[in-house]
Design a protein around this motif. Structure first.
Motif, PDB file in Angstrom:
ATOM      1  N   LEU A   1       3.977  -0.805   3.753  1.00  0.00           N
ATOM      2  CA  LEU A   1       3.170   0.410   3.802  1.00  0.00           C
ATOM      3  C   LEU A   1       4.072   1.618   3.604  1.00  0.00           C
ATOM      4  O   LEU A   1       5.081   1.773   4.303  1.00  0.00           O
ATOM      5  CB  LEU A   1       2.423   0.521   5.140  1.00  0.00           C
ATOM      6  CG  LEU A   1       1.644   1.813   5.384  1.00  0.00           C
ATOM      7  CD1 LEU A   1       0.552   1.992   4.332  1.00  0.00           C
ATOM      8  CD2 LEU A   1       1.033   1.822   6.778  1.00  0.00           C
ATOM      9  N   SER A   2       3.707   2.465   2.664  1.00  0.00           N
ATOM     10  CA  SER A   2       4.474   3.672   2.377  1.00  0.00           C
ATOM     11  C   SER A   2       3.550   4.891   2.503  1.00  0.00           C
ATOM     12  O   SER A   2       2.586   5.017   1.749  1.00  0.00           O
ATOM     13  CB  SER A   2       5.080   3.611   0.968  1.00  0.00           C
ATOM     14  OG  SER A   2       5.710   4.837   0.655  1.00  0.00           O
ATOM     15  N   ILE A   3       3.846   5.756   3.480  1.00  0.00           N
ATOM     16  CA  ILE A   3       3.136   7.042   3.617  1.00  0.00           C
ATOM     17  C   ILE A   3       4.195   8.107   3.341  1.00  0.00           C
ATOM     18  O   ILE A   3       4.742   8.750   4.234  1.00  0.00           O
ATOM     19  CB  ILE A   3       2.503   7.194   5.000  1.00  0.00           C
ATOM     20  CG1 ILE A   3       1.653   5.967   5.333  1.00  0.00           C
ATOM     21  CG2 ILE A   3       1.624   8.423   5.067  1.00  0.00           C
ATOM     22  CD1 ILE A   3       0.993   6.019   6.697  1.00  0.00           C
ATOM     23  N   PHE A   4       4.507   8.265   2.081  1.00  0.00           N
ATOM     24  CA  PHE A   4       5.641   9.056   1.608  1.00  0.00           C
ATOM     25  C   PHE A   4       5.172  10.446   1.190  1.00  0.00           C
ATOM     26  O   PHE A   4       4.203  10.595   0.462  1.00  0.00           O
ATOM     27  CB  PHE A   4       6.298   8.332   0.423  1.00  0.00           C
ATOM     28  CG  PHE A   4       7.369   9.103  -0.279  1.00  0.00           C
ATOM     29  CD1 PHE A   4       7.059   9.983  -1.290  1.00  0.00           C
ATOM     30  CD2 PHE A   4       8.692   8.948   0.078  1.00  0.00           C
ATOM     31  CE1 PHE A   4       8.048  10.693  -1.932  1.00  0.00           C
ATOM     32  CE2 PHE A   4       9.687   9.647  -0.557  1.00  0.00           C
ATOM     33  CZ  PHE A   4       9.357  10.528  -1.577  1.00  0.00           C
TER      34      PHE A   4
ATOM     35  N   VAL B   1       0.852  -1.187   0.000  1.00  0.00           N
ATOM     36  CA  VAL B   1       0.000   0.000   0.000  1.00  0.00           C
ATOM     37  C   VAL B   1       0.886   1.235   0.000  1.00  0.00           C
ATOM     38  O   VAL B   1       1.819   1.341   0.801  1.00  0.00           O
ATOM     39  CB  VAL B   1      -0.929   0.027   1.232  1.00  0.00           C
ATOM     40  CG1 VAL B   1      -1.803   1.264   1.218  1.00  0.00           C
ATOM     41  CG2 VAL B   1      -1.790  -1.235   1.261  1.00  0.00           C
ATOM     42  N   GLN B   2       0.587   2.187  -0.907  1.00  0.00           N
ATOM     43  CA  GLN B   2       1.301   3.450  -0.994  1.00  0.00           C
ATOM     44  C   GLN B   2       0.315   4.595  -0.828  1.00  0.00           C
ATOM     45  O   GLN B   2      -0.649   4.692  -1.567  1.00  0.00           O
ATOM     46  CB  GLN B   2       2.033   3.571  -2.331  1.00  0.00           C
ATOM     47  CG  GLN B   2       3.161   2.568  -2.503  1.00  0.00           C
ATOM     48  CD  GLN B   2       3.918   2.761  -3.795  1.00  0.00           C
ATOM     49  OE1 GLN B   2       3.547   3.603  -4.622  1.00  0.00           O
ATOM     50  NE2 GLN B   2       4.973   1.996  -3.998  1.00  0.00           N
ATOM     51  N   CYS B   3       0.589   5.455   0.142  1.00  0.00           N
ATOM     52  CA  CYS B   3      -0.255   6.626   0.408  1.00  0.00           C
ATOM     53  C   CYS B   3       0.625   7.870   0.267  1.00  0.00           C
ATOM     54  O   CYS B   3       1.536   8.070   1.067  1.00  0.00           O
ATOM     55  CB  CYS B   3      -0.858   6.560   1.805  1.00  0.00           C
ATOM     56  SG  CYS B   3      -1.717   5.008   2.165  1.00  0.00           S
ATOM     57  N   ARG B   4       0.354   8.683  -0.750  1.00  0.00           N
ATOM     58  CA  ARG B   4       1.210   9.831  -1.019  1.00  0.00           C
ATOM     59  C   ARG B   4       0.381  11.084  -1.259  1.00  0.00           C
ATOM     60  O   ARG B   4       0.611  11.827  -2.191  1.00  0.00           O
ATOM     61  CB  ARG B   4       2.117   9.549  -2.213  1.00  0.00           C
ATOM     62  CG  ARG B   4       3.022   8.341  -2.013  1.00  0.00           C
ATOM     63  CD  ARG B   4       4.049   8.206  -3.101  1.00  0.00           C
ATOM     64  NE  ARG B   4       4.921   7.060  -2.860  1.00  0.00           N
ATOM     65  CZ  ARG B   4       5.986   6.752  -3.593  1.00  0.00           C
ATOM     66  NH1 ARG B   4       6.306   7.514  -4.611  1.00  0.00           N
ATOM     67  NH2 ARG B   4       6.722   5.703  -3.301  1.00  0.00           N
ATOM     68  N   TYR B   5      -0.564  11.335  -0.388  1.00  0.00           N
ATOM     69  CA  TYR B   5      -1.378  12.529  -0.479  1.00  0.00           C
ATOM     70  C   TYR B   5      -0.842  13.566   0.496  1.00  0.00           C
ATOM     71  O   TYR B   5      -0.651  13.266   1.677  1.00  0.00           O
ATOM     72  CB  TYR B   5      -2.843  12.219  -0.166  1.00  0.00           C
ATOM     73  CG  TYR B   5      -3.583  11.522  -1.290  1.00  0.00           C
ATOM     74  CD1 TYR B   5      -4.394  12.232  -2.151  1.00  0.00           C
ATOM     75  CD2 TYR B   5      -3.432  10.157  -1.493  1.00  0.00           C
ATOM     76  CE1 TYR B   5      -5.062  11.590  -3.184  1.00  0.00           C
ATOM     77  CE2 TYR B   5      -4.091   9.506  -2.522  1.00  0.00           C
ATOM     78  CZ  TYR B   5      -4.908  10.238  -3.360  1.00  0.00           C
ATOM     79  OH  TYR B   5      -5.556   9.600  -4.383  1.00  0.00           O
ATOM     80  N   GLU B   6      -0.613  14.794   0.029  1.00  0.00           N
ATOM     81  CA  GLU B   6      -0.063  15.828   0.898  1.00  0.00           C
ATOM     82  C   GLU B   6      -1.033  16.230   2.001  1.00  0.00           C
ATOM     83  O   GLU B   6      -0.622  16.732   3.039  1.00  0.00           O
ATOM     84  CB  GLU B   6       0.320  17.051   0.063  1.00  0.00           C
ATOM     85  CG  GLU B   6       1.462  16.788  -0.904  1.00  0.00           C
ATOM     86  CD  GLU B   6       1.882  18.038  -1.640  1.00  0.00           C
ATOM     87  OE1 GLU B   6       1.242  19.082  -1.387  1.00  0.00           O
ATOM     88  OE2 GLU B   6       2.820  17.983  -2.444  1.00  0.00           O
ATOM     89  N   SER B   7      -2.317  16.026   1.790  1.00  0.00           N
ATOM     90  CA  SER B   7      -3.305  16.393   2.806  1.00  0.00           C
ATOM     91  C   SER B   7      -3.510  15.307   3.854  1.00  0.00           C
ATOM     92  O   SER B   7      -4.298  15.482   4.784  1.00  0.00           O
ATOM     93  CB  SER B   7      -4.648  16.704   2.135  1.00  0.00           C
ATOM     94  OG  SER B   7      -5.111  15.568   1.418  1.00  0.00           O
ATOM     95  N   LEU B   8      -2.793  14.208   3.753  1.00  0.00           N
ATOM     96  CA  LEU B   8      -2.955  13.094   4.686  1.00  0.00           C
ATOM     97  C   LEU B   8      -2.162  13.399   5.951  1.00  0.00           C
ATOM     98  O   LEU B   8      -0.935  13.345   5.965  1.00  0.00           O
ATOM     99  CB  LEU B   8      -2.458  11.796   4.041  1.00  0.00           C
ATOM    100  CG  LEU B   8      -2.815  10.489   4.750  1.00  0.00           C
ATOM    101  CD1 LEU B   8      -4.311  10.259   4.731  1.00  0.00           C
ATOM    102  CD2 LEU B   8      -2.093   9.328   4.087  1.00  0.00           C
TER     103      LEU B   8
END
Length: 285
Positions: free
Chosen positions: A74-77, A53-60
């Protein structure tokens, strides 16, 4: 008749291409549907399977709550994570092995953030100034002894509060792949200095830095001062309550000293008397 047929065919060719063009643009026009339970979160991308799973939203600003429990990587980059708390969703991921939190404005990482199966933790390019003793202690949990932590490109503040991290790096340098590249960002006198070249006694704290070690040292000095003040008060009270006995003791001591001095003075006069000296010198007289 043939001309009319060719004209109709020429008009029909564009009409035949429009459905294919609409089908090609359909994924861009229709928003992604909400993820089913245990599937890919709506705010992230799942690569191939839900295990990646990759999460790359600036608003997150926090990890998604609907992460699948089977996620392995898991990537929250490059998001907007600044503080991670224990009550966030990362605790309920028993299969998580790799966690990428790089390129976020993280200022602290909660102790016991992830499960015991974690093997890779990427904290590069964040806003971490240090790791506290509590956070470092959580990294020594029995299930995290093989965890590798990347800390490069963080604005480390090299004051007394960095001493726990410095001691941990020297003991666990093999667990930090970029340990030799870590450098001080503050204070200006140590900017650019390799962290592993520092000595704990050279990391001083000032009052405005407010590091953990500085607060502990200040509290120790305050406690030591209070103890000395109490000892002084007790000593003065003992002197006051025994003032008569102390006065009598001082009087006796003075009298004893005076008698001793008079004895010395008398023997000196006896030895200095010329008649006594001549008598001693002529024993036959």
């Amino acid at each position: 008749m043939a001309r009319r047929t060719r004209r109709a065919a020429g008009l029909g060719l564009p009409c035949l291409g429009l459905p294919w063009l609409g089908l090609a643009l359909l994924p861009w026009a229709v928003p992604p549907a909400a993820a089913p339970p245990g599937g890919c979160p709506s705010a992230c991308y799942c690569v191939a399977t839900p295990e990646l799973v990759q999460c790359r939203y600036e608003s997150l600003d926090e990890p998604p709550r609907e992460l699948p429990t089977s996620v392995h990587n898991l990537s929250i980059f490059g998001s907007n994570l600044s503080v991670l708390h224990r009550d966030m969703a990362l605790q309920g991921l028993p299969a998580l092995r790799t966690l990428d939190l790089s390129h976020n404005p993280l200022r602290s990482v909660a102790a016991g953030l992830a499960g015991n199966g974690l093997r890779e933790l990427d904290l590069r390019n964040n806003s971490l100034q240090r790791l506290t003793s509590t956070e470092l202690l959580s990294l020594e949990a029995p299930g995290l002894r093989g965890l590798r932590v990347s800390l490069g490109s963080n604005p480390l503040q090299c004051d007394c509060a960095l001493r726990p991290l410095l001691a941990w790096l020297r003991l666990s340098a093999a667990r930090v792949p970029d340990a030799r590249s870590l450098q001080c960002s503050k204070p200006p006198s140590l900017r650019g200095t390799a962290v592993l070249r520092l000595r704990p006694e050279g990391l001083g704290c000032t009052a405005d830095e407010g590091g953990e070690a500085g607060q502990l040292e200040t509290a120790s000095y305050v406690f030591f001062g209070i103890v000395l003040a109490l000892i002084g008060i007790v000593f003065l009270m003992v002197l006051y309550l025994n003032r008569r006995g102390i006065k009598r003791w001082l009087h006796n001591l003075r009298e004893a000293c005076r008698d001793q001095m008079e004895g010395y003075h008398y023997r000196y006069e006896q030895d200095a008397d010329p008649r006594r000296a001549s008598t001693v010198g002529t024993p036959g007289l």
